[in-house]
Scaffold this motif. Structure first.
Motif, PDB file in Angstrom:
ATOM      1  N   ALA A  18       0.846  -1.205   0.000  1.00 39.86           N
ATOM      2  CA  ALA A  18       0.000   0.000   0.000  1.00 39.86           C
ATOM      3  C   ALA A  18       0.873   1.243   0.000  1.00 39.86           C
ATOM      4  CB  ALA A  18      -0.912  -0.008   1.226  1.00 39.86           C
ATOM      5  N   TYR A  19       1.938   1.207   0.794  1.00 37.44           N
ATOM      6  CA  TYR A  19       2.878   2.339   0.848  1.00 37.44           C
ATOM      7  C   TYR A  19       3.446   2.604  -0.544  1.00 37.44           C
ATOM      8  CZ  TYR A  19       7.172   4.914   1.910  1.00 37.44           C
ATOM      9  OH  TYR A  19       8.174   5.847   1.925  1.00 37.44           O
ATOM     10  N   GLY A  20       3.934   1.522  -1.182  1.00 37.56           N
ATOM     11  CA  GLY A  20       4.571   1.662  -2.498  1.00 37.56           C
ATOM     12  C   GLY A  20       3.613   2.179  -3.558  1.00 37.56           C
ATOM     13  N   VAL A  21       2.404   1.620  -3.564  1.00 37.40           N
ATOM     14  CA  VAL A  21       1.434   2.011  -4.597  1.00 37.40           C
ATOM     15  C   VAL A  21       1.038   3.481  -4.436  1.00 37.40           C
ATOM     16  CG1 VAL A  21      -0.937   1.659  -5.397  1.00 37.40           C
ATOM     17  CG2 VAL A  21       0.543  -0.310  -4.999  1.00 37.40           C
ATOM     18  N   VAL A  22       0.719   3.881  -3.200  1.00 33.74           N
ATOM     19  CA  VAL A  22       0.295   5.272  -2.978  1.00 33.74           C
ATOM     20  C   VAL A  22       1.446   6.233  -3.280  1.00 33.74           C
ATOM     21  CG1 VAL A  22      -0.511   6.919  -1.240  1.00 33.74           C
ATOM     22  CG2 VAL A  22      -1.503   4.647  -1.337  1.00 33.74           C
ATOM     23  N   TYR A  23       2.653   5.862  -2.861  1.00 35.58           N
ATOM     24  CA  TYR A  23       3.827   6.709  -3.128  1.00 35.58           C
ATOM     25  C   TYR A  23       4.015   6.877  -4.636  1.00 35.58           C
ATOM     26  CZ  TYR A  23       8.677   8.268  -3.222  1.00 35.58           C
ATOM     27  OH  TYR A  23       9.828   8.976  -3.461  1.00 35.58           O
ATOM     28  N   TRP A  24       3.946   5.761  -5.349  1.00 34.35           N
ATOM     29  CA  TRP A  24       4.145   5.799  -6.806  1.00 34.35           C
ATOM     30  C   TRP A  24       3.079   6.681  -7.481  1.00 34.35           C
ATOM     31  CZ3 TRP A  24       1.069   3.607 -10.819  1.00 34.35           C
ATOM     32  CH2 TRP A  24       1.674   3.654 -12.069  1.00 34.35           C
ATOM     33  N   LEU A  25       1.826   6.522  -7.010  1.00 32.42           N
ATOM     34  CA  LEU A  25       0.750   7.339  -7.600  1.00 32.42           C
ATOM     35  C   LEU A  25       0.996   8.837  -7.367  1.00 32.42           C
ATOM     36  CD1 LEU A  25      -2.421   5.247  -6.663  1.00 32.42           C
ATOM     37  CD2 LEU A  25      -1.497   5.642  -8.950  1.00 32.42           C
ATOM     38  N   GLN A  26       1.550   9.168  -6.210  1.00 35.25           N
ATOM     39  CA  GLN A  26       1.785  10.586  -5.880  1.00 35.25           C
ATOM     40  C   GLN A  26       2.901  11.210  -6.716  1.00 35.25           C
ATOM     41  OE1 GLN A  26       0.856  12.851  -3.347  1.00 35.25           O
ATOM     42  NE2 GLN A  26      -0.275  11.715  -1.822  1.00 35.25           N
ATOM     43  N   VAL A  27       3.948  10.422  -6.991  1.00 39.60           N
ATOM     44  CA  VAL A  27       5.134  11.038  -7.611  1.00 39.60           C
ATOM     45  C   VAL A  27       5.275  10.741  -9.107  1.00 39.60           C
ATOM     46  CG1 VAL A  27       6.425  11.001  -5.448  1.00 39.60           C
ATOM     47  CG2 VAL A  27       6.739   9.154  -7.058  1.00 39.60           C
ATOM     48  N   ARG A  28       4.478   9.827  -9.644  1.00 43.13           N
ATOM     49  CA  ARG A  28       4.726   9.403 -11.031  1.00 43.13           C
ATOM     50  C   ARG A  28       4.611  10.570 -12.017  1.00 43.13           C
ATOM     51  NH1 ARG A  28      -0.728   6.478 -13.339  1.00 43.13           N
ATOM     52  NH2 ARG A  28      -2.128   7.886 -12.313  1.00 43.13           N
TER      53      ARG A  28
ATOM     54  N   LEU B  30      -2.859  -1.681   6.306  1.00 39.32           N
ATOM     55  CA  LEU B  30      -3.053  -1.094   4.962  1.00 39.32           C
ATOM     56  C   LEU B  30      -3.163   0.417   5.049  1.00 39.32           C
ATOM     57  CD1 LEU B  30      -5.583  -3.368   3.050  1.00 39.32           C
ATOM     58  CD2 LEU B  30      -3.330  -2.659   2.275  1.00 39.32           C
ATOM     59  N   LEU B  31      -3.964   0.856   5.998  1.00 46.59           N
ATOM     60  CA  LEU B  31      -4.182   2.294   6.169  1.00 46.59           C
ATOM     61  C   LEU B  31      -2.876   3.004   6.550  1.00 46.59           C
ATOM     62  CD1 LEU B  31      -7.023   3.566   5.894  1.00 46.59           C
ATOM     63  CD2 LEU B  31      -6.989   3.877   8.383  1.00 46.59           C
ATOM     64  N   ALA B  32      -2.132   2.392   7.461  1.00 48.79           N
ATOM     65  CA  ALA B  32      -0.868   2.993   7.885  1.00 48.79           C
ATOM     66  C   ALA B  32       0.096   3.071   6.704  1.00 48.79           C
ATOM     67  CB  ALA B  32      -0.263   2.186   9.026  1.00 48.79           C
ATOM     68  N   GLY B  33       0.159   1.980   5.927  1.00 44.87           N
ATOM     69  CA  GLY B  33       1.046   1.961   4.764  1.00 44.87           C
ATOM     70  C   GLY B  33       0.648   3.017   3.751  1.00 44.87           C
ATOM     71  N   ALA B  34      -0.653   3.087   3.462  1.00 45.65           N
ATOM     72  CA  ALA B  34      -1.126   4.067   2.474  1.00 45.65           C
ATOM     73  C   ALA B  34      -0.891   5.490   2.970  1.00 45.65           C
ATOM     74  CB  ALA B  34      -2.615   3.837   2.202  1.00 45.65           C
ATOM     75  N   GLY B  35      -1.143   5.704   4.268  1.00 43.45           N
ATOM     76  CA  GLY B  35      -0.926   7.038   4.838  1.00 43.45           C
ATOM     77  C   GLY B  35       0.529   7.456   4.762  1.00 43.45           C
ATOM     78  N   ALA B  36       1.415   6.535   5.139  1.00 37.19           N
ATOM     79  CA  ALA B  36       2.852   6.843   5.097  1.00 37.19           C
ATOM     80  C   ALA B  36       3.292   7.092   3.652  1.00 37.19           C
ATOM     81  CB  ALA B  36       3.650   5.699   5.706  1.00 37.19           C
ATOM     82  N   GLY B  37       2.757   6.284   2.732  1.00 38.83           N
ATOM     83  CA  GLY B  37       3.095   6.463   1.304  1.00 38.83           C
ATOM     84  C   GLY B  37       2.624   7.811   0.794  1.00 38.83           C
ATOM     85  N   ALA B  38       1.418   8.218   1.235  1.00 37.04           N
ATOM     86  CA  ALA B  38       0.877   9.503   0.784  1.00 37.04           C
ATOM     87  C   ALA B  38       1.725  10.657   1.304  1.00 37.04           C
ATOM     88  CB  ALA B  38      -0.565   9.645   1.252  1.00 37.04           C
TER      89      ALA B  38
END
Lengths: 167, 68
Positions: A18-28, B30-38
């Motif tokens: 989830a971290y990777g996907v959201v990060y990628w979506l933000q910076v792509r 999932l929420l923590a991962g998505a939040g940190a990624g955002a």
């Protein structure tokens, strides 16, 4: 291992995903812009919301200004090298050093005039408000208006002169 | 007294026995991962935007190109 315990690593893997996907979506989008040709102009496009034709005109102005900018860069580098060499070759303010300082100033003024002219032509291509904002941003970021220390901070006011510059 | 690892294992098994807890755990991670990624993505995107502005200034300011 009990199957229930698999939830622990599975959850962690999902979290990392989830971290990777959201990060990628933000910076792509930003990464694509950085890699694109005329990347330096992409900032203008996103910051001022330029339309396609506006961006093309600004890009054309930018390309037209580039040779002038390159030539001024060359002159500044040459002048700086001459001034540095002359300043290091003596331990007092000679006529030669004075003349080189004046010449460096002349090149700098020429550079500022050319740049300000370019800023005006670019600003004219933008909607009026965006043009004003562009000018304000660029005047703060470039050497046209030089940044100086606040008047009273480096020259403390002495005696009963009140406020103002203490030179 | 049981070793810590055994106690921990037992506790985790009890925890994941309850489907609600297991689902809550996965949702939380999932929420923590998505939040940190955002957050990290936002910060990186801002950095990239800032570097683009710097590149633009360097491309029009001969002094920025020579001195900075």
């Amino acid at each position: 291992m009990n199957r229930r315990l698999l939830f622990l690593p599975l959850g962690l893997v999902l979290g990392v995903l989830a971290y990777g996907v959201v990060y990628w979506l933000q910076v792509r989008e930003h990464r694509a812009i950085v890699r694109a040709p005329h990347a330096e102009l992409a900032w203008l496009r996103t910051e001022f919301g330029l339309s396609g034709p506006q961006w093309e005109r600004v890009a054309a102005l930018h390309d037209a200004y580039r040779p002038t900018c390159n030539e001024l860069c060359r002159q500044i580098a040459v002048q700086n090298a001459r001034l540095e060499a002359a300043a290091l070759a003596t331990n007092r303010l000679t006529d030669d050093v004075r003349a080189l300082i004046a010449e460096t100033g002349r090149v700098r003024d020429q550079c500022r005039q050319a740049m300000l002219g370019h800023l005006y032509t670019v600003a004219a291509e933008l909607p009026p408000e965006a043009g004003q904002r562009y000018l304000r941003l660029m005047l703060a970021a470039t050497c046209i208006v030089e940044a100086a220390h606040p008047i009273d901070s480096a020259h403390p006011v002495t005696g009963a002169q009140g406020g103002g510059h203490a030179h | 007294m049981a070793p810590l690892a055994v106690v921990l294992r037992e506790r985790l098994m009890q925890f994941f026995c309850r489907p609600r807890m297991a689902v809550a755990y996965v949702a939380l991670v999932l929420l923590a991962g998505a939040g940190a990624g955002a957050l990290r993505g936002h910060s990186t995107a801002q950095g990239l935007a800032g570097s683009l502005q710097g590149r633009y200034v360097q491309s029009i300011d001969p002094f920025a190109a020579v001195l900075r």
